[in-house]
Scaffold this motif. Sequence first.
Motif, short mmCIF file in Angstrom:
data_model
loop_
_atom_site.label_atom_id
_atom_site.label_comp_id
_atom_site.label_asym_id
_atom_site.label_seq_id
_atom_site.Cartn_x
_atom_site.Cartn_y
_atom_site.Cartn_z
N PHE A 6 0.81 -1.21 0.00
CA PHE A 6 0.00 0.00 0.00
C PHE A 6 0.85 1.27 0.00
O PHE A 6 0.58 2.20 -0.77
N PRO A 19 -8.12 1.76 3.75
CA PRO A 19 -7.43 0.50 3.46
C PRO A 19 -7.48 -0.41 4.68
O PRO A 19 -7.52 0.06 5.82
N HIS A 67 -5.16 -3.34 6.26
CA HIS A 67 -3.86 -4.00 6.17
C HIS A 67 -3.98 -5.39 6.79
O HIS A 67 -4.35 -5.55 7.95
N TRP A 117 -3.03 -5.90 1.41
CA TRP A 117 -4.08 -4.97 1.82
C TRP A 117 -5.30 -5.15 0.94
O TRP A 117 -5.24 -5.72 -0.15
#
Length: 251
Positions: free
Chosen positions: A66, A130, A132, A138
């Motif tokens: 990411f 997002p 993780h 992700w």
Amino acid sequence: MAPANKAVVFTDFDGTITLKDSNDYLTDNLGYGEQKRRDGNIDILENRVKFRDAFKEMLDSVPTPFDECVDILVKNIKLDPGFKDFYAWCLAEGIPVIVLSSGMEPIIRALLTNLVGPTADQIKIVSNQPKHLPDGTWTIDYHDDSDFGHDKSLAIRPTANLPKEDRPVLFYCGDGVSDLSAARETDLLFAKYGHDLITYCEREGNPFVVFKTFSDIHRDIKDIMENRTTIDEVAGRYGREKAAAAAATAT
């Protein structure tokens, strides 16, 4: 006519404030590619698949970490050439600009800071996040349980439902399938030239005006707020221009 200094501008981010959609950029260059992405957008427009499912599949095709994605986007995504001047005018007039996005907040904030500068901190962002995962990968963490993952109309509706004497004039700017839920919620919808939102609005009979850059939006909103035109006159322009073009072609 709109009273001065009584408006809110809601806007999509990717492909609207920016020239290129950051999620499309990741998918086209790092994920499963442009053709499969476009096929997915058509499936959404034709109601064959939910936006949230197609969008998650699109982003899950990107294997890049990411933080690296953010760095890549900051180096490659450009700002609409009219947005800075428009935003500066909104700040001077006390008109809030609120980003409603199906993208992810860390990406949007990084791009706004890079492209607009320190005043971008005053732009409120309502978006997805997002997620993780333990293995270092992700995925997207959706804002709500709607078919869109982020139903943008939910952020607009509380303001739209204010008593008439307290309700500001509401504008929305967008370009694509993620904007479908917001298309009917505001007083004037700006739909970007050549993009999917126009297809949807024409099919559904939803009023809109076409823009190519934020300079067009700036002109129209400024004229409305300064009582040089009305929302109805601006909204009717696209129909008049389309009819004139059709007449010219016929002759």
